[in-house]
Write an enzyme that holds these catalytic residues in place. Sequence first.
Site, PDB file in Angstrom:
ATOM      1  CB  ALA A  63      42.799 -19.527  89.919  1.00 31.56           C
ATOM      2  N   GLY A 100      45.752 -23.139  92.524  1.00 32.69           N
ATOM      3  CA  GLY A 100      45.083 -23.978  91.522  1.00 32.69           C
ATOM      4  C   GLY A 100      46.050 -24.865  90.777  1.00 32.69           C
ATOM      5  CD  GLU A 103      42.963 -25.809  94.638  1.00 37.71           C
ATOM      6  OE1 GLU A 103      42.107 -25.917  95.538  1.00 37.71           O
ATOM      7  OE2 GLU A 103      43.024 -24.852  93.842  1.00 37.71           O
ATOM      8  CD  GLU A 123      44.907 -21.481  96.898  1.00 35.47           C
ATOM      9  OE1 GLU A 123      44.737 -22.180  95.890  1.00 35.47           O
ATOM     10  OE2 GLU A 123      45.771 -21.754  97.763  1.00 35.47           O
TER      11      GLU A 123
HETATM   12  N1  T1G Z   1      47.164 -14.810  88.323  1.00 41.29           N
HETATM   13  C1  T1G Z   1      47.379 -13.749  87.526  1.00 41.29           C
HETATM   14  N2  T1G Z   1      48.574 -13.085  87.406  1.00 41.29           N
HETATM   15  C2  T1G Z   1      49.583 -13.565  88.134  1.00 41.29           C
HETATM   16  C3  T1G Z   1      49.441 -14.678  89.009  1.00 41.29           C
HETATM   17  C4  T1G Z   1      48.166 -15.320  89.079  1.00 41.29           C
HETATM   18  N3  T1G Z   1      47.947 -16.392  89.854  1.00 41.29           N
HETATM   19  N4  T1G Z   1      50.629 -14.888  89.622  1.00 41.29           N
HETATM   20  C5  T1G Z   1      51.476 -13.956  89.143  1.00 41.29           C
HETATM   21  N5  T1G Z   1      50.863 -13.162  88.259  1.00 41.29           N
HETATM   22  C6  T1G Z   1      51.449 -12.041  87.493  1.00 41.29           C
HETATM   23  C7  T1G Z   1      51.986 -10.922  88.395  1.00 41.29           C
HETATM   24  O1  T1G Z   1      50.979 -10.005  88.705  1.00 41.29           O
HETATM   25  C8  T1G Z   1      53.066 -10.318  87.514  1.00 41.29           C
HETATM   26  O2  T1G Z   1      52.423  -9.491  86.582  1.00 41.29           O
HETATM   27  C9  T1G Z   1      53.625 -11.520  86.764  1.00 41.29           C
HETATM   28  O3  T1G Z   1      52.609 -12.536  86.825  1.00 41.29           O
HETATM   29  C10 T1G Z   1      54.884 -12.072  87.361  1.00 41.29           C
HETATM   30  O4  T1G Z   1      54.633 -12.330  88.739  1.00 41.29           O
HETATM   31  C11 T1G Z   1      41.197 -21.934  92.765  1.00 41.29           C
HETATM   32  C12 T1G Z   1      41.639 -19.427  93.676  1.00 41.29           C
HETATM   33  C13 T1G Z   1      54.361 -17.455  91.030  1.00 41.29           C
HETATM   34  C14 T1G Z   1      55.841 -17.058  92.955  1.00 41.29           C
HETATM   35  O5  T1G Z   1      48.762 -16.932  95.052  1.00 41.29           O
HETATM   36  O6  T1G Z   1      53.192 -15.903  94.198  1.00 41.29           O
HETATM   37  O7  T1G Z   1      44.742 -20.506  92.674  1.00 41.29           O
HETATM   38  O8  T1G Z   1      53.363  -7.360  87.336  1.00 41.29           O
HETATM   39  O9  T1G Z   1      56.287 -10.643  89.611  1.00 41.29           O
HETATM   40  O10 T1G Z   1      58.396 -12.858  91.496  1.00 41.29           O
HETATM   41  O11 T1G Z   1      42.407 -22.442  94.638  1.00 41.29           O
HETATM   42  O12 T1G Z   1      53.827 -14.569  91.109  1.00 41.29           O
HETATM   43  O13 T1G Z   1      54.426  -8.583  85.442  1.00 41.29           O
HETATM   44  O14 T1G Z   1      52.148  -7.535  85.163  1.00 41.29           O
HETATM   45  O15 T1G Z   1      55.139 -12.273  91.159  1.00 41.29           O
HETATM   46  O16 T1G Z   1      58.733 -14.628  89.734  1.00 41.29           O
HETATM   47  C15 T1G Z   1      47.069 -18.802  94.039  1.00 41.29           C
HETATM   48  C16 T1G Z   1      50.636 -15.968  93.043  1.00 41.29           C
HETATM   49  C17 T1G Z   1      46.108 -18.064  93.183  1.00 41.29           C
HETATM   50  C18 T1G Z   1      50.535 -17.371  93.538  1.00 41.29           C
HETATM   51  C19 T1G Z   1      56.233 -15.880  90.762  1.00 41.29           C
HETATM   52  N6  T1G Z   1      48.408 -18.545  93.576  1.00 41.29           N
HETATM   53  N7  T1G Z   1      51.872 -15.709  92.344  1.00 41.29           N
HETATM   54  O17 T1G Z   1      56.864 -14.827  91.390  1.00 41.29           O
HETATM   55  O18 T1G Z   1      56.847 -13.083  89.512  1.00 41.29           O
HETATM   56  S1  T1G Z   1      44.470 -18.264  93.788  1.00 41.29           S
HETATM   57  C20 T1G Z   1      49.161 -17.590  94.126  1.00 41.29           C
HETATM   58  C21 T1G Z   1      53.063 -15.664  93.012  1.00 41.29           C
HETATM   59  C22 T1G Z   1      44.038 -19.837  93.330  1.00 41.29           C
HETATM   60  C23 T1G Z   1      42.467 -21.718  93.470  1.00 41.29           C
HETATM   61  C24 T1G Z   1      42.721 -20.315  93.862  1.00 41.29           C
HETATM   62  C25 T1G Z   1      54.259 -15.262  92.210  1.00 41.29           C
HETATM   63  C26 T1G Z   1      55.144 -16.453  91.730  1.00 41.29           C
HETATM   64  P1  T1G Z   1      53.123  -8.183  86.106  1.00 41.29           P
HETATM   65  P2  T1G Z   1      55.741 -11.996  89.838  1.00 41.29           P
HETATM   66  P3  T1G Z   1      57.822 -13.834  90.531  1.00 41.29           P
END
Ligand code: T1G
Length: 690
Positions: A63, A100, A103, A123
């Site tokens: 998400a 998400g 999911e 999450e």
């Molecule tokens: N939402 C918004 N922005 C995100 C994002 C996300 N999920 N993931 C990354 N970004 C932005 C990050 O801030 C950065 O921005 C840019 O993308 C590159 O990321 C309903 C509620 C995928 C392994 O926890 O672990 O789903 O700094 O530098 O090193 O159940 O990003 O460039 O402006 O980290 O190549 C669950 C989170 C969400 C994964 C890539 N998902 N992301 O790593 O790039 S909660 C996560 C990561 C959810 C549902 C629930 C990593 C990555 P900027 P980066 P990277």
Amino acid sequence: MSSSASVANENGVAVVTIDNPPVNALSFHVRKPLYEALVALRDDPAVSAIVIACAGRPFVAGADITEFGKPVEQLRAIVALLETIAKPTVAAIHGTALGGGLELALGCHFRVADQDAKLGLPEVKLGLLPGGGGTVRLPRLVGAAKALGMIVSGTPISAGEAEAAGLVDAVLDGDLLAEAIRFASEMAISGGPFIAVRDRNDRLAETDLAAFDVHAADLARKARGLEAPIACAGAARNAITLPFDEALAAERRLFLKLVAGDQSRAQRYLFFAEREAAKVPGRDLHKRKIARVGVIGAGTMGGGIAMAFANGGFPVTLLETSAEALQRGLATIEKNYAVSVSRGSLSEEAKQQRLGLFKGSIDYADLAECDLIIEAVFEDMAVKKDVFGKLDAVAKPGAILATNTSYLDVNEIAASISRPQDMLGMHFFSPANVMKLLEIVRAEKTAPDVLATVVDLARRIGKAAVVVGVCHGFVGNRMLSARGAENEFLLLEGATPSKIDKAFTDFGWPMGPFQMGDLAGLDIGWRNRKARGQTAVIADTLCEQGRFGQKTGRGWYRYESGSREPVADPEVEALILAKAAEQDVEARAIGAEEIIERTLYPLVNEGARILAEGIAARASDIDVVWANGYGFPVGKGGPMFWAGLDGAARIVERLEYWHRQTGRAIFEPAPLLRRFAEKGNWEGVVGRPA
Ligand code: T1G
């Protein structure tokens, strides 16, 4: 903006491509067109199957964390819609399918992935639980025990492991999309049945609930006050014990409670703070090419640093002063990898591949082929300057030279060589192959492209990098001294090591200062104090008695042989009473609140001083240091974020109180902290907001 969910028809197989760089987060402008496309494809007779794929680096990374509060409903609706589609649906997973994103894939009948894909529900690391049905659907595919592990740890699994667990139907070679279309077409031709994950209960039926509860209780014990791991375990249990829709409703209630809480807010803050910390001036500059890394010193730190780079795929030249010392260092590295293999966190093949990246040497000339050379020798200025003198003579032009000093003046070392612009500090934390934090120390003459190159390199070896200025102890250790300054006074006035440590573990730390001291070795601080002409009456006496902590079986605590379990030692308490009597200090009852006030408020105060001096660029940088290097509870976001939660005005008031009581400078509120208390956030006073 072009639609970030486009559709193409490949001989009856509809391919829905999500394209929302950089990580295909399920932002609003993705969810809406995706939902509409799926409705249309569901009802389109010309479509025999549907493939969901992503453009760019990863599959959906979850998400959109910047949108919190809104996404779950719509994501749940998309997944529910997918489960109403009678024709086969296939998720084609490359890179990472997280949160998400996984999911969404669980809403499909089938999941195919390429070899390098990683799948997970992280999450919990954001203080949440999967809110798009993951806690109810994942157990139906991989079984309750596996799902529990994945959801509570948040750690992604490989494509191979996912296939073995039943999460992925096939791991495909070659062109993933073409193979996924072929797979979908074959499914369509097969005529099914196509069973939605929600209707698959066989794996759940196999569950040993008693074993599940034991596993869940064990995981809960490790939560250290964090709500999300407990909620994750509870939701995964609901999947076993409740009908699907009831378990889904329970998941939603738990999610909404967590997303509104301070802990998740803190952990989401840290997620972005870590990425913000890497945004240093000049970050778009051309980076210097780093193909081979040199490490000087194969001791605990040098060996760990060398492993961190080998783990990142970099060939490493490891230099020591003698063949014996080199062999000792390489043997320790091999042993460390063997431990990982025995624990199943590394394959034998990967171990051999990493060991193959090491080249040992006792000849400085061998460092001439390195693009970055990191010195990790004894913490003494003369020794450091001697090493850098030799390095300056052999390193190739443009090579980056770094010191791993924890305390010494990096500018002084830089001034001792002919190329100060190519020099900086890279302060790793022990064990360097495990600890995520890297303090990158910008010296006065460090060139911007050198800084940008090393910040980028840190990300490539999985480190959370924070750029700091030169001062004694940089950000982390300088604040650690402020946090520890009151420890001896608290002991003399009646607190005990275990009482103070309990106040810290109750606060959420993995361990308190005294247990930490025994783990690290009390002789390190002793040597440091002696070098600076400082004393600590109790700690110095312990060291004079040879009580260096775990390594000598006695420190602040006693340790049974072979055990790391601290046992309160009456000898230490007697020593404390004797020192208190010598100093005419009367013992009194000291509560946890006072302990926290006299240790963590000076920590925040020193952080404010560091910000004012520009040693750290942002309050959030300090929080990244403390969350990744010193075990500050992530559910509190770090000392500077916590100061906002705890109430900066109260912190200033209590600091003033202890300053009046003791007259000690660490309690004198920093002007920046006062301003923070007035403004209520760091934004108006320095850098990026909490
Ligand atoms: N939402 C918004 N922005 C995100 C994002 C996300 N999920 N993931 C990354 N970004 C932005 C990050 O801030 C950065 O921005 C840019 O993308 C590159 O990321 C309903 C509620 C995928 C392994 O926890 O672990 O789903 O700094 O530098 O090193 O159940 O990003 O460039 O402006 O980290 O190549 C669950 C989170 C969400 C994964 C890539 N998902 N992301 O790593 O790039 S909660 C996560 C990561 C959810 C549902 C629930 C990593 C990555 P900027 P980066 P990277």
